[in-house]
Design an enzyme around this catalytic site. Structure first.
Site, PDB file in Angstrom:
ATOM      1  N   ARG A  37       1.201  -0.834   0.025  1.00 21.33           N
ATOM      2  CA  ARG A  37      -0.014  -0.015  -0.065  1.00 21.33           C
ATOM      3  C   ARG A  37       0.772   1.728  -0.038  1.00 21.33           C
ATOM      4  O   ARG A  37       0.657   2.716  -0.790  1.00 21.33           O
ATOM      5  CB  ARG A  37      -0.916   0.227   1.447  1.00 21.33           C
ATOM      6  CG  ARG A  37      -1.578   1.279   1.120  1.00 21.33           C
ATOM      7  CD  ARG A  37      -3.072   1.405   2.239  1.00 21.33           C
ATOM      8  NE  ARG A  37      -2.446   0.816   3.146  1.00 21.33           N
ATOM      9  CZ  ARG A  37      -2.498   0.644   4.474  1.00 21.33           C
ATOM     10  NH1 ARG A  37      -1.007   1.521   4.645  1.00 21.33           N
ATOM     11  NH2 ARG A  37      -2.166  -0.651   5.010  1.00 21.33           N
TER      12      ARG A  37
ATOM     13  N   TYR B  56     -17.251  17.896 -14.079  1.00 19.78           N
ATOM     14  CA  TYR B  56     -17.413  16.236 -14.596  1.00 19.78           C
ATOM     15  C   TYR B  56     -18.229  15.678 -13.486  1.00 19.78           C
ATOM     16  O   TYR B  56     -17.682  16.527 -12.521  1.00 19.78           O
ATOM     17  CB  TYR B  56     -15.745  15.742 -13.694  1.00 19.78           C
ATOM     18  CG  TYR B  56     -16.521  14.221 -14.392  1.00 19.78           C
ATOM     19  CD1 TYR B  56     -16.920  13.438 -15.231  1.00 19.78           C
ATOM     20  CD2 TYR B  56     -16.132  13.643 -13.319  1.00 19.78           C
ATOM     21  CE1 TYR B  56     -17.040  12.080 -15.424  1.00 19.78           C
ATOM     22  CE2 TYR B  56     -16.244  12.013 -13.058  1.00 19.78           C
ATOM     23  CZ  TYR B  56     -16.171  11.942 -13.735  1.00 19.78           C
ATOM     24  OH  TYR B  56     -16.797  10.086 -13.832  1.00 19.78           O
TER      25      TYR B  56
ATOM     26  N   ASP C  21      -7.798  19.925 -12.751  1.00 16.99           N
ATOM     27  CA  ASP C  21      -8.461  18.121 -13.943  1.00 16.99           C
ATOM     28  C   ASP C  21      -8.256  18.686 -15.213  1.00 16.99           C
ATOM     29  O   ASP C  21      -9.153  19.215 -15.511  1.00 16.99           O
ATOM     30  CB  ASP C  21      -9.344  18.220 -13.440  1.00 16.99           C
ATOM     31  CG  ASP C  21     -10.418  16.886 -14.043  1.00 16.99           C
ATOM     32  OD1 ASP C  21      -9.430  16.124 -14.490  1.00 16.99           O
ATOM     33  OD2 ASP C  21     -10.928  16.048 -13.200  1.00 16.99           O
TER      34      ASP C  21
ATOM     35  N   LYS D  70      -9.210   8.060 -18.691  1.00 16.60           N
ATOM     36  CA  LYS D  70      -8.953   8.456 -20.220  1.00 16.60           C
ATOM     37  C   LYS D  70      -8.356   7.899 -20.895  1.00 16.60           C
ATOM     38  O   LYS D  70      -7.161   7.327 -21.298  1.00 16.60           O
ATOM     39  CB  LYS D  70      -9.670   9.839 -20.119  1.00 16.60           C
ATOM     40  CG  LYS D  70     -10.911   9.585 -18.575  1.00 16.60           C
ATOM     41  CD  LYS D  70     -11.579   8.743 -18.479  1.00 16.60           C
ATOM     42  CE  LYS D  70     -12.914   9.151 -17.233  1.00 16.60           C
ATOM     43  NZ  LYS D  70     -12.959  10.310 -16.356  1.00 16.60           N
TER      44      LYS D  70
HETATM   45  C1  LIG Z   1     -13.628  10.255 -15.578  1.00 19.47           C
HETATM   46  C2  LIG Z   1     -13.214  11.965 -14.206  1.00 19.47           C
HETATM   47  C3  LIG Z   1     -13.138  12.507 -13.844  1.00 19.47           C
HETATM   48  C4  LIG Z   1     -13.414  10.990 -13.126  1.00 19.47           C
HETATM   49  O1  LIG Z   1     -12.220   9.797 -12.641  1.00 19.47           O
HETATM   50  P1  LIG Z   1     -12.641   7.960 -12.687  1.00 19.47           P
HETATM   51  O2  LIG Z   1     -11.382   7.499 -13.209  1.00 19.47           O
HETATM   52  O3  LIG Z   1     -13.550   7.428 -13.452  1.00 19.47           O
HETATM   53  O4  LIG Z   1     -12.564   8.013 -10.965  1.00 19.47           O
HETATM   54  C5  LIG Z   1     -12.190  13.335 -13.213  1.00 19.47           C
HETATM   55  N1  LIG Z   1     -12.781  14.219 -13.867  1.00 19.47           N
HETATM   56  C6  LIG Z   1     -13.303  13.728 -15.310  1.00 19.47           C
HETATM   57  C7  LIG Z   1     -13.013  14.739 -16.284  1.00 19.47           C
HETATM   58  C8  LIG Z   1     -13.123  12.670 -16.111  1.00 19.47           C
HETATM   59  O5  LIG Z   1     -12.875  12.955 -17.309  1.00 19.47           O
END
Ligand SMILES: *Cc1c(COP(=O)(O)O)cnc(C)c1O
Length: 378
Positions: free
Chosen positions: A46, A98, A170, A195
């Protein structure tokens, strides 16, 4: 090192034990110690894992930061950043956020005495209006999801500087290939590595990158103390995905530009949202802070018919109807009922998220086939 070299080499070395060129998957929960407390820097998985450490070093380099810290999902990474706050603290976030990030702030952290302000950050003056001595984080998402507005990172950072609040960007939609927020004054960068970083729709992961030793220590503490760490196999997959990040995003951006132009000329289409259009309200900022306009395109229908949108969403063959984005394959989605269903309709409409809005994550297929697929469906 330039970006296209970093994705392949930064932080990555052949395995010292065997010479393995690819980072091994250290599928272990613990590590042998020579004597109590005498070990090779790894005690328990961890806290540290060698596969994860390589990915973290690579991510730090891609974002021009000093430390990358990985989590089991993007939202787990966000949770770690939010846990820097104490009851009474406030966060200012984009109003076009998001859906899962909005839900986490309003349904999880607000229960613990943290106050969220959601403002239109395309005008940085709106951040100023909500900024006060309790503001501890300003949360930027740019390009925004799904309206693809652009927030001027440098302008917001300049405004927040000196207030004591941290700016977190983000960077999921842009990826570090297109945008490096730490260079523009941000303190933290957040990724859903699910992503573009992973890029193959086969892993869920998140990451935070910082450029400050003390901040890194605080986030590492939370990574270990809260424990939302990714497994080594997932770290391997993201490392592998990143090796082609520059090639994938470049091609996806080229495809998206052609698709956006096609949609704009289609009589059934209403508004088309893509920051590469010269008349996009934030085009100039996109041009100055990004190295390309991204591969996400949103559009709605001229008659704003939900039935018509549903028909299109179920008629494409190459664009798969699915949540998520940033993979090599193209996806089509309906924000109002899918990714943004957790945001009340009144809030959705304020940012232009109509019932017929369709979001495309353009992949790296041959663009002629993608265009033909959309032409037929619309
Ligand atoms: C998908 C996404 C998240 C969340 O990420 P996860 O890996 O699904 O927890 C946060 N911000 C944006 C812009 C996203 O597209």
């Amino acid at each position: 090192m330039k970006f296209g070299t970093k994705v392949i080499h930064a932080g990555i070395h052949p395995d010292p034990q065997t010479g393995a060129v690819m980072t091994p998957i250290y599928q272990t929960s613990t590590y042998a110690q020579e004597a109590p407390g005498k070990h090779k820097g790894y005690e328990y998985a961890r806290t540290q894992n060698p596969t994860r450490s390589v990915l973290e070093a690579n991510l730090a380099a891609l974002e021009n930061g000093t430390h990358g810290i990985c989590f089991s999902s993007g939202l787990a990474a966000m949770d770690a950043v939010m846990r820097l706050l104490n009851p009474g603290d406030e966060i200012i976030a984009s109003n076009d956020l998001y859906g899962g990030s909005y839900r986490q702030i309003t349904k999880v952290h607000e229960r613990y005495g943290i106050k969220g302000h959601f403002v239109d950050m395309t005008d940085p003056a709106n951040v100023q209006k909500s900024l006060n001595e309790n503001t501890k984080i300003v949360w930027i998402e740019t390009p925004t999801n799904p309206m693809l507005s652009i927030v001027d990172i440098q302008a917001v950072c300049a405004l927040v500087k000196g207030s004591g609040a941290l700016v977190c960007v983000d960077n999921t939609f842009a990826s570090p290939y297109l945008q490096t927020p730490l260079d523009l004054g941000a303190d933290l960068v957040l990724h859903s590595a699910t992503k573009y970083l992973g890029g193959h729709s086969d892993v869920v992961m998140g990451a935070v990158v910082v450029k400050d030793e003390k901040l890194a220590e605080s986030i590492y503490f939370l990574q270990n103390a809260v424990g939302a760490v990714p497994g080594p196999q997932d770290c391997f997959l993201v490392l592998r995905g990143i090796k082609t990040l520059h090639l994938r995003v470049q091609r996806a951006c080229e495809n998206a530009a052609k698709i956006a132009a096609f949609l704009l000329g289609h009589p059934k289409v209403g508004k088309v949202y893509w920051p590469g259009f010269e008349n996009h309200p934030n085009h100039a900022i996109a041009k100055s802070q990004m190295r390309g306009f991204g591969a996400m395109v949103s559009f709605d229908l001229a008659n704003d018919s939900l039935e018509e949108a549903n028909r299109i969403l179920s008629s494409t063959h190459l664009f798969t109807l699915a949540e998520s984005l940033g993979g090599v394959e193209s996806l089509i989605g309906h924000p109002a009922s899918m990714t943004h269903a957790s945001i009340p309709k009144s809030e959705r409409l304020k940012v232009g998220l109509t019932d017929s809005l369709i979001r495309l994550s353009v992949g790296v297929e041959d663009v002629d086939d993608l265009l033909a697929d959309l032409q037929k469906a619309i």
